[in-house]
Write a protein that holds these residues in place. Structure first.
Motif, mmCIF file in Angstrom:
data_model
loop_
_atom_site.group_PDB
_atom_site.id
_atom_site.type_symbol
_atom_site.label_atom_id
_atom_site.label_comp_id
_atom_site.label_asym_id
_atom_site.label_seq_id
_atom_site.Cartn_x
_atom_site.Cartn_y
_atom_site.Cartn_z
ATOM 1 N N LYS A 23 0.859 -1.182 0.000
ATOM 2 C CA LYS A 23 0.000 0.000 0.000
ATOM 3 C C LYS A 23 0.896 1.233 0.000
ATOM 4 O O LYS A 23 1.841 1.308 0.781
ATOM 5 C CB LYS A 23 -0.903 0.033 1.224
ATOM 6 N N GLY A 24 0.596 2.166 -0.876
ATOM 7 C CA GLY A 24 1.396 3.375 -0.947
ATOM 8 C C GLY A 24 0.854 4.323 -1.997
ATOM 9 O O GLY A 24 -0.307 4.219 -2.404
ATOM 10 N N ASN A 59 -3.930 7.646 -15.185
ATOM 11 C CA ASN A 59 -3.503 8.878 -14.493
ATOM 12 C C ASN A 59 -3.286 8.601 -13.003
ATOM 13 O O ASN A 59 -3.874 9.232 -12.134
ATOM 14 C CB ASN A 59 -4.520 9.995 -14.710
ATOM 15 N N LEU A 60 -2.430 7.625 -12.713
ATOM 16 C CA LEU A 60 -2.242 7.135 -11.350
ATOM 17 C C LEU A 60 -1.279 7.943 -10.490
ATOM 18 O O LEU A 60 -1.314 7.827 -9.262
ATOM 19 C CB LEU A 60 -1.746 5.682 -11.392
ATOM 20 N N LYS A 115 -3.277 7.021 -4.085
ATOM 21 C CA LYS A 115 -3.027 5.960 -3.111
ATOM 22 C C LYS A 115 -3.565 4.658 -3.700
ATOM 23 O O LYS A 115 -4.708 4.600 -4.160
ATOM 24 C CB LYS A 115 -3.729 6.285 -1.802
ATOM 25 N N VAL A 116 -2.721 3.614 -3.664
ATOM 26 C CA VAL A 116 -3.109 2.345 -4.257
ATOM 27 C C VAL A 116 -2.758 1.177 -3.343
ATOM 28 O O VAL A 116 -1.915 1.294 -2.451
ATOM 29 C CB VAL A 116 -2.434 2.115 -5.631
ATOM 30 N N ILE A 170 -7.327 1.347 -6.732
ATOM 31 C CA ILE A 170 -7.092 2.738 -6.321
ATOM 32 C C ILE A 170 -7.862 2.974 -5.028
ATOM 33 O O ILE A 170 -9.066 2.698 -4.951
ATOM 34 C CB ILE A 170 -7.576 3.711 -7.420
ATOM 35 N N LEU A 171 -7.161 3.476 -3.999
ATOM 36 C CA LEU A 171 -7.791 3.719 -2.711
ATOM 37 C C LEU A 171 -8.275 5.162 -2.566
ATOM 38 O O LEU A 171 -9.235 5.432 -1.855
ATOM 39 C CB LEU A 171 -6.820 3.382 -1.572
ATOM 40 N N SER A 172 -7.582 6.098 -3.208
ATOM 41 C CA SER A 172 -8.030 7.509 -3.191
ATOM 42 C C SER A 172 -7.255 8.302 -4.212
ATOM 43 O O SER A 172 -6.242 7.919 -4.699
ATOM 44 C CB SER A 172 -7.843 8.135 -1.822
#
Length: 107
Positions: free
Chosen positions: A6-7, A69-70, A74-75, A105-107
């Motif tokens: 996670k990062g 467009n990452l 946060k992923v 994708i978390l946010s």
């Protein structure tokens, strides 16, 4: 072995063509920054770490990382961690490889 990272996405590299022996393959990297450890006062005491997660062949089209467009997002990345031993200059050498399984994708 499957691991979860996670990062934050630091970068997505362009797709490159590489050759190994008589085989040509395509590769891409998703660079994830994992924030360093923070103590109970929320002071950062550990260094940030950058992890390069490789994407190969058909998985490049499957994940379409350049289209998402990452950068900065946060992923959570699930990846396969593999190790191999090979000879280099007559001695054993070791290499770790981290290949993407999937991500969200978390946010």
């Amino acid at each position: 072995m499957k691991i979860t990272i996670k990062g934050f996405v630091k970068a997505v590299t362009p797709v490159l063509s590489k050759t190994s022996g008589d085989k040509t393959y395509r590769t891409q990297n998703l660079i994830i920054t994992v924030p360093g450890y923070r103590n109970e006062f929320q002071e950062q005491v550990g260094k940030d770490e950058d992890w390069g997660v490789e994407v190969f062949g058909d998985n490049i089209e499957k994940h379409k990382l350049l289209d998402q467009n990452l950068t900065g997002k946060k992923v959570e990345v699930n990846a396969y961690l593999n190790s191999r031993t090979y000879k280099k200059d007559g001695t054993d050498a070791y290499q770790l490889q981290l290949r993407i399984a999937d991500y969200k994708i978390l946010s």
